[in-house]
Scaffold this active site. Sequence first.
Site, mmCIF file in Angstrom:
data_model
loop_
_atom_site.group_PDB
_atom_site.id
_atom_site.type_symbol
_atom_site.label_atom_id
_atom_site.label_comp_id
_atom_site.label_asym_id
_atom_site.label_seq_id
_atom_site.Cartn_x
_atom_site.Cartn_y
_atom_site.Cartn_z
ATOM 1 N N LYS A 196 0.843 -1.195 0.000
ATOM 2 C CA LYS A 196 0.000 0.000 0.000
ATOM 3 C C LYS A 196 0.883 1.252 0.000
ATOM 4 O O LYS A 196 2.088 1.148 0.241
ATOM 5 C CB LYS A 196 -0.933 -0.021 1.214
ATOM 6 C CG LYS A 196 -0.220 -0.040 2.549
ATOM 7 C CD LYS A 196 -1.172 -0.419 3.678
ATOM 8 C CE LYS A 196 -0.453 -0.385 5.005
ATOM 9 N NZ LYS A 196 -1.244 -0.994 6.079
ATOM 10 N N ARG A 224 -10.741 -0.197 14.644
ATOM 11 C CA ARG A 224 -10.597 0.582 13.422
ATOM 12 C C ARG A 224 -11.589 -0.052 12.456
ATOM 13 O O ARG A 224 -12.767 0.183 12.589
ATOM 14 C CB ARG A 224 -9.133 0.556 12.958
ATOM 15 C CG ARG A 224 -8.738 1.720 12.115
ATOM 16 C CD ARG A 224 -7.248 1.757 11.859
ATOM 17 N NE ARG A 224 -6.728 0.517 11.259
ATOM 18 C CZ ARG A 224 -5.484 0.353 10.850
ATOM 19 N NH1 ARG A 224 -4.603 1.317 10.982
ATOM 20 N NH2 ARG A 224 -5.093 -0.779 10.312
ATOM 21 N N TYR A 278 18.009 28.868 10.340
ATOM 22 C CA TYR A 278 16.872 29.644 10.819
ATOM 23 C C TYR A 278 16.706 29.507 12.327
ATOM 24 O O TYR A 278 16.841 28.416 12.882
ATOM 25 C CB TYR A 278 15.584 29.157 10.155
ATOM 26 C CG TYR A 278 15.453 29.558 8.707
ATOM 27 C CD1 TYR A 278 15.421 30.892 8.330
ATOM 28 C CD2 TYR A 278 15.348 28.582 7.723
ATOM 29 C CE1 TYR A 278 15.289 31.251 6.990
ATOM 30 C CE2 TYR A 278 15.205 28.931 6.380
ATOM 31 C CZ TYR A 278 15.181 30.274 6.026
ATOM 32 O OH TYR A 278 15.041 30.620 4.707
ATOM 33 N N MET A 287 13.895 24.200 4.027
ATOM 34 C CA MET A 287 13.104 23.583 2.961
ATOM 35 C C MET A 287 13.982 22.745 2.035
ATOM 36 O O MET A 287 13.624 21.635 1.647
ATOM 37 C CB MET A 287 12.388 24.674 2.151
ATOM 38 C CG MET A 287 11.492 24.116 1.070
ATOM 39 S SD MET A 287 10.772 25.397 0.045
ATOM 40 C CE MET A 287 9.540 26.082 1.134
HETATM 41 C C1 LIG Z 1 -0.479 -2.010 6.648
HETATM 42 C C2 LIG Z 1 -1.067 -3.311 7.034
HETATM 43 C C3 LIG Z 1 -0.250 -4.429 7.270
HETATM 44 C C4 LIG Z 1 1.263 -4.343 7.275
HETATM 45 O O1 LIG Z 1 1.687 -3.754 8.469
HETATM 46 P P1 LIG Z 1 3.243 -3.567 8.823
HETATM 47 O O2 LIG Z 1 3.224 -3.049 10.198
HETATM 48 O O3 LIG Z 1 3.769 -2.588 7.844
HETATM 49 O O4 LIG Z 1 3.857 -4.906 8.679
HETATM 50 C C5 LIG Z 1 -0.858 -5.620 7.526
HETATM 51 N N1 LIG Z 1 -2.209 -5.736 7.586
HETATM 52 C C6 LIG Z 1 -3.027 -4.684 7.374
HETATM 53 C C7 LIG Z 1 -4.495 -4.855 7.472
HETATM 54 C C8 LIG Z 1 -2.482 -3.440 7.106
HETATM 55 O O5 LIG Z 1 -3.297 -2.389 6.906
#
Ligand SMILES: *Cc1c(COP(=O)(O)O)cnc(C)c1O
Length: 370
Positions: free
Chosen positions: A35, A130, A259, A307
């Site tokens: 993802k 969640r 800065y 930046m």
């Molecule tokens: C992002 C995610 C993972 C992977 O999690 P990591 O901590 O990056 O290994 C696994 N299962 C679900 C449902 C996720 O959203």
Amino acid sequence: MPRPIQVTVHPEALRANLARLRAETPDARVWGVVKANAYGHGIERALEGLRGVDGFALLDLDEASRLRALDWRGPLLLLEGAFETRDLELCSRLGLWHVVHCEEQIDMLALHKTHTPHRVFLKMNSGMNRLGLRPAAYRNAWARLNALPQVEEITHMTHFSDADGPLGVAHQMRVFDAATRDLPGERSLSNSAAILRHAAAPDLPHLAADWVRPGVAIYGSSPDFPAHDIAHWGLMPAMTLASRVIGVQALQAGDTVGYGSTFSAPGAMRIGIVACGYADGYPRQCPTGTPVLVQGRRTRTLGRVSMDMIAVDLTALPEAGFGSEVTLWGRAANGQVLSIDEVAHAGGTVGYELMCAVAPRVPVQVDPAA
Ligand SMILES: *Cc1c(COP(=O)(O)O)cnc(C)c1O
């Protein structure tokens, strides 16, 4: 000459990290979680190092389409499932498996017309609050899904809130096991932290289950830093953010840097100005003292991140100067490693956020040595 900043993705590190995770759960199939554009590495660039997975898990339908366009014929799982009815048409067309986490998604599926029934992952909310159905509603949801002609196979799934911390996973596993005990179907529970920290625990024999879902560890970040670092887990950085020194200043005692003049030289110093700033994705929150490698040798940042630039201490590195290689995180040319977790920790965040937040203006290459 372009600005010297560069991200390098290391396919051999992805392969090695995947092998490391597989060794921990040898009987489970592995979803490579890609993802957020493969945690910022780029799906297209990460694919080469991740071909050894059993499937890819993600949430963006466009990213799933890109993987199919790259000729990935294996399983693809949408971790948040369908957002609206027409997403299911894409699932049918591209053969996507999808999570079902609420009654509304079951309603959509019941109205969906398809010749090929879907493989779905029914998600239980076992305590994270969640996504997912509560244990009391889970069996009923399973029975509804099981009765739909649109559904071919149902896998049971949940997600842990504390696999990386002291609370652990046992309490959520008890909830999950109790609600799914006598239901047929495969199971999937573990993220990176659960695999590395808990899969080998003798009191949690079904933790690995049929499918594991590692993400961040594949990319060479420790899910429980600073309790354990990547060296402890045997992981290698899959991403290097590198740049160069583009200017040098000689400071006298009392001179300040950047800065807000937040750093003041206690004596004579040499500092390098590096072409990397928060507009490249380097966190502005990183204070003086954040670790950095110059020519593969460890030193520290000084003053506020701007930046487009950051200052580093060259006082103990007399051979470093204009043009010197700087590794913000990842692996230097001499093989020295600075984990993304150390930099993230200094900035009050986690490796996940930094790898996902590298700015689009930073060019990315795949390691030619891999
Ligand atoms: C992002 C995610 C993972 C992977 O999690 P990591 O901590 O990056 O290994 C696994 N299962 C679900 C449902 C996720 O959203």
